[in-house]
Design a protein around this motif. Structure first.
Motif, mmCIF file in Angstrom:
data_model
loop_
_atom_site.group_PDB
_atom_site.id
_atom_site.type_symbol
_atom_site.label_atom_id
_atom_site.label_comp_id
_atom_site.label_asym_id
_atom_site.label_seq_id
_atom_site.Cartn_x
_atom_site.Cartn_y
_atom_site.Cartn_z
ATOM 1 N N VAL A 152 -10.487 0.716 -5.331
ATOM 2 C CA VAL A 152 -10.612 0.425 -3.743
ATOM 3 C C VAL A 152 -10.287 -0.424 -3.672
ATOM 4 C CG1 VAL A 152 -12.203 0.728 -1.593
ATOM 5 C CG2 VAL A 152 -13.466 1.972 -3.274
ATOM 6 N N LEU A 153 -8.728 -0.465 -2.440
ATOM 7 C CA LEU A 153 -8.243 -1.830 -2.552
ATOM 8 C C LEU A 153 -8.476 -1.386 -0.491
ATOM 9 C CD1 LEU A 153 -5.988 -3.798 -2.732
ATOM 10 C CD2 LEU A 153 -4.827 -1.781 -2.105
ATOM 11 N N PHE A 154 -8.297 -2.482 0.092
ATOM 12 C CA PHE A 154 -8.905 -2.338 1.537
ATOM 13 C C PHE A 154 -8.193 -3.971 2.452
ATOM 14 C CE2 PHE A 154 -12.074 -4.375 0.287
ATOM 15 C CZ PHE A 154 -13.121 -5.318 1.302
ATOM 16 N N SER A 155 -6.931 -3.680 3.334
ATOM 17 C CA SER A 155 -6.849 -5.497 3.919
ATOM 18 C C SER A 155 -7.597 -4.890 4.905
ATOM 19 C CB SER A 155 -5.657 -4.491 4.991
ATOM 20 O OG SER A 155 -5.079 -3.488 5.837
ATOM 21 N N VAL A 182 -10.554 10.151 -5.954
ATOM 22 C CA VAL A 182 -9.983 9.176 -7.288
ATOM 23 C C VAL A 182 -9.895 7.248 -7.236
ATOM 24 C CG1 VAL A 182 -9.685 11.046 -8.457
ATOM 25 C CG2 VAL A 182 -8.309 9.622 -7.476
ATOM 26 N N ALA A 183 -9.529 7.659 -5.773
ATOM 27 C CA ALA A 183 -9.337 5.899 -5.527
ATOM 28 C C ALA A 183 -9.117 5.828 -4.086
ATOM 29 C CB ALA A 183 -7.871 5.678 -6.025
ATOM 30 N N LEU A 184 -8.980 4.656 -3.927
ATOM 31 C CA LEU A 184 -9.645 4.344 -1.762
ATOM 32 C C LEU A 184 -7.962 3.477 -1.264
ATOM 33 C CD1 LEU A 184 -12.810 4.836 0.001
ATOM 34 C CD2 LEU A 184 -10.783 6.694 0.407
ATOM 35 N N ILE A 185 -7.119 3.728 -0.584
ATOM 36 C CA ILE A 185 -6.288 2.410 0.216
ATOM 37 C C ILE A 185 -6.735 2.638 1.450
ATOM 38 C CG2 ILE A 185 -4.193 2.013 0.260
ATOM 39 C CD1 ILE A 185 -5.163 2.331 -2.683
ATOM 40 N N LEU A 186 -7.525 1.500 1.777
ATOM 41 C CA LEU A 186 -7.266 1.497 2.954
ATOM 42 C C LEU A 186 -7.026 0.214 3.892
ATOM 43 C CD1 LEU A 186 -11.396 2.175 2.721
ATOM 44 C CD2 LEU A 186 -9.936 3.463 3.462
ATOM 45 N N ASP A 187 -6.078 1.064 5.300
ATOM 46 C CA ASP A 187 -5.435 -0.438 5.878
ATOM 47 C C ASP A 187 -6.171 -0.362 7.144
ATOM 48 O OD1 ASP A 187 -3.305 -2.524 6.548
ATOM 49 O OD2 ASP A 187 -1.650 -1.001 6.628
ATOM 50 N N MET A 198 1.122 -1.550 0.339
ATOM 51 C CA MET A 198 -0.101 -0.278 -0.233
ATOM 52 C C MET A 198 0.802 0.857 -0.059
ATOM 53 S SD MET A 198 -3.348 -1.510 2.771
ATOM 54 C CE MET A 198 -4.151 -1.732 1.553
ATOM 55 N N ARG A 199 1.951 1.517 1.003
ATOM 56 C CA ARG A 199 2.506 2.296 0.966
ATOM 57 C C ARG A 199 3.724 2.528 -0.396
ATOM 58 N NH1 ARG A 199 4.877 1.207 7.301
ATOM 59 N NH2 ARG A 199 3.471 2.216 7.885
ATOM 60 N N ILE A 200 3.851 1.496 -1.183
ATOM 61 C CA ILE A 200 4.317 1.558 -2.212
ATOM 62 C C ILE A 200 3.251 2.369 -3.716
ATOM 63 C CG2 ILE A 200 5.990 0.862 -4.522
ATOM 64 C CD1 ILE A 200 7.041 -0.546 -2.559
ATOM 65 N N MET A 228 -6.462 5.334 4.033
ATOM 66 C CA MET A 228 -6.374 5.303 5.863
ATOM 67 C C MET A 228 -5.231 4.399 6.373
ATOM 68 S SD MET A 228 -9.777 4.179 7.643
ATOM 69 C CE MET A 228 -9.661 3.356 9.331
ATOM 70 N N PRO A 229 -4.094 5.339 7.178
ATOM 71 C CA PRO A 229 -3.324 3.724 7.724
ATOM 72 C C PRO A 229 -3.639 3.150 8.609
ATOM 73 C CG PRO A 229 -3.169 6.126 8.327
ATOM 74 C CD PRO A 229 -3.531 6.415 7.497
ATOM 75 N N GLU A 230 -3.321 2.236 9.110
ATOM 76 C CA GLU A 230 -3.609 1.287 10.363
ATOM 77 C C GLU A 230 -3.495 2.076 11.658
ATOM 78 O OE1 GLU A 230 -2.800 -3.451 11.927
ATOM 79 O OE2 GLU A 230 -1.312 -2.794 10.592
ATOM 80 N N GLU A 231 -2.360 2.476 11.463
ATOM 81 C CA GLU A 231 -2.060 3.511 13.158
ATOM 82 C C GLU A 231 -2.726 5.194 12.520
ATOM 83 O OE1 GLU A 231 -0.004 2.696 11.085
ATOM 84 O OE2 GLU A 231 1.013 0.550 11.106
ATOM 85 N N ARG A 232 -3.754 5.872 13.172
ATOM 86 C CA ARG A 232 -4.313 5.957 13.503
ATOM 87 C C ARG A 232 -3.325 8.151 13.362
ATOM 88 N NH1 ARG A 232 -7.424 3.596 16.735
ATOM 89 N NH2 ARG A 232 -9.117 2.307 16.555
ATOM 90 N N GLY A 233 -3.420 8.841 12.033
ATOM 91 C CA GLY A 233 -2.901 9.994 12.342
ATOM 92 C C GLY A 233 -3.238 10.696 12.501
ATOM 93 N N LEU A 234 -4.328 11.434 12.945
ATOM 94 C CA LEU A 234 -5.378 12.383 13.342
ATOM 95 C C LEU A 234 -4.300 13.426 14.552
ATOM 96 C CD1 LEU A 234 -9.101 12.137 12.629
ATOM 97 C CD2 LEU A 234 -7.381 12.163 10.947
ATOM 98 N N TYR A 235 -4.646 14.747 14.056
ATOM 99 C CA TYR A 235 -4.012 15.246 15.539
ATOM 100 C C TYR A 235 -5.561 15.466 16.247
ATOM 101 C CZ TYR A 235 -1.518 17.571 11.806
ATOM 102 O OH TYR A 235 0.314 17.274 11.322
ATOM 103 N N PRO A 236 -4.635 15.152 17.621
ATOM 104 C CA PRO A 236 -5.271 14.746 18.928
ATOM 105 C C PRO A 236 -6.333 15.267 19.179
ATOM 106 C CG PRO A 236 -3.050 14.650 19.478
ATOM 107 C CD PRO A 236 -2.841 14.573 17.988
ATOM 108 N N LYS A 237 -5.737 16.632 19.218
ATOM 109 C CA LYS A 237 -5.844 18.056 20.134
ATOM 110 C C LYS A 237 -7.582 18.790 18.916
ATOM 111 C CE LYS A 237 -3.149 18.461 23.628
ATOM 112 N NZ LYS A 237 -3.313 17.316 24.424
ATOM 113 N N MET A 238 -7.290 18.667 17.725
ATOM 114 C CA MET A 238 -8.405 19.295 17.277
ATOM 115 C C MET A 238 -9.707 18.743 16.825
ATOM 116 S SD MET A 238 -7.256 19.912 13.573
ATOM 117 C CE MET A 238 -5.595 20.816 12.972
ATOM 118 N N SER A 239 -10.736 19.509 16.806
ATOM 119 C CA SER A 239 -11.934 18.845 16.846
ATOM 120 C C SER A 239 -11.675 18.146 15.515
ATOM 121 C CB SER A 239 -13.251 19.937 17.086
ATOM 122 O OG SER A 239 -13.067 20.469 15.816
ATOM 123 N N THR A 240 -12.492 17.669 15.260
ATOM 124 C CA THR A 240 -12.908 16.382 14.234
ATOM 125 C C THR A 240 -12.907 17.078 12.848
ATOM 126 O OG1 THR A 240 -14.250 14.751 15.401
ATOM 127 C CG2 THR A 240 -14.537 13.950 13.204
#
Length: 292
Positions: free
Chosen positions: A182-185, A149-154, A44-46, A76-88
């Motif tokens: 759409v590719l998802f694992s 245009v495409a989705l890659i979801l881990d 996915m990263r490649i 969407m990475p398997e490890e969440r990558g959002l900023y914790p103190k920012m509102s959704t």
């Protein structure tokens, strides 16, 4: 169409991807299945350009994939990558900014996504105050905010309750129905079986099987089940492959329906037959058989 062509990647002495090739068709949900360390995340990263392959190519409609196209893939990475103190909602607007989207339109789009994902009431809550399941929903919204245009979801379903899973399935299906590849694992094979149009099974960096669920099921060895009053130990002498045996119950593989019917005919001479027929395979069965 996104095509992975003969990818190879090593980390030190570990050869992680080995001539890996498969397609992600437009308008199709492609499930990417394999055990831990199989090479799914590296692949996915490649595709996304986060890692470089040692050799091989990623193509878009038959041509080398461009940075411009990659910039419009939802990831969407398997490890969440959002900023914790920012509102959704502010997080979604910020991501829209990075994609050059109009702020007002992005906020409207973000609220629509959060409403659909059952997260609208927590739109102004900091991400760190959300439950892990709700953080996962927010991460899904983040992957969709720029109309990719495409989705890659881990592992998109990790931590989601059954209701959230159903809602997420609907949202992702809508994206595919609009024409996006759409590719998802996922390790949750029952969800993959419900959702995917195509399957790619990977092990040790190699594709072991690919195709539609029906195509993969057609490759499975035929298995039959017999339940009778009499002991069924005699089935071992019928030239079939006995997989399970317990008194009056036996499960066996047969090379043809005629061979299986011969077992039934013999069973009927020995007593009452309560049940006989082919076993319906699941994706889990195919997965185990493919990796055996």
């Amino acid at each position: 169409m996104i095509s992975v062509v003969d990818l190879n990647r090593s980390f030190g002495t570990a050869h992680v991807l080995k001539d890996l090739s498969f397609d992600i068709a437009p308008g199709r949900m492609t499930g990417f299945v394999g055990g831990n360390g199989a090479g799914k995340t590296t692949t996915m990263r490649i595709i996304l350009g986060v890692l470089e392959a040692d050799s091989g190519q990623v193509l878009h409609d038959g041509k080398p994939i461009t940075a411009g196209y990659r910039a419009h893939i939802g990831y969407m990475p398997e490890e969440r990558g959002l900023y914790p103190k920012m509102s959704t909602i502010d997080q979604l607007v910020f991501l829209g900014d990075l994609h050059g989207r109009d702020r007002r339109e992005t906020r409207t789009r973000g609220m629509e996504l959060l409403e659909r994902l059952g997260l609208a009431e927590r739109a102004t809550s900091p991400v760190e105050e959300l439950s892990l399941g709700n953080q996962q929903r927010a991460q899904i919204a983040a992957a969709l905010i720029h109309d990719p245009v495409a989705l890659i979801l881990d592992e998109p379903f990790s931590g989601l309750d059954p209701v959230a899973v159903d809602v997420t399935l609907e949202v992702l299906r809508d994206v595919a129905d609009a024409g996006a590849p759409v590719l998802f694992s996922s390790h949750q094979l029952d969800l993959v079986e419900r959702l995917c149009d195509e399957l790619v099974i990977i092990a040790a960096g190699e594709v072991r099987a690919s195709g539609t669920r029906a195509e993969l099921l057609a490759t499975a060895d035929p298995v039959w089940e017999l339940e009778a009053d009499a002991d069924t130990g005699w089935v071992r002498g019928m030239g079939v492959r006995v997989e399970e045996f317990d008194g009056g119950h036996v499960r066996f593989g047969a090379d043809s329906e005629e061979q299986a019917q011969a077992v039934l005919a013999e069973a009927m001479t020995r007593g009452v037959v309560h049940r006989f027929g082919p076993v319906t395979h699941s994706l889990h069965d195919i997965f185990k058989e493919t990796l055996a």
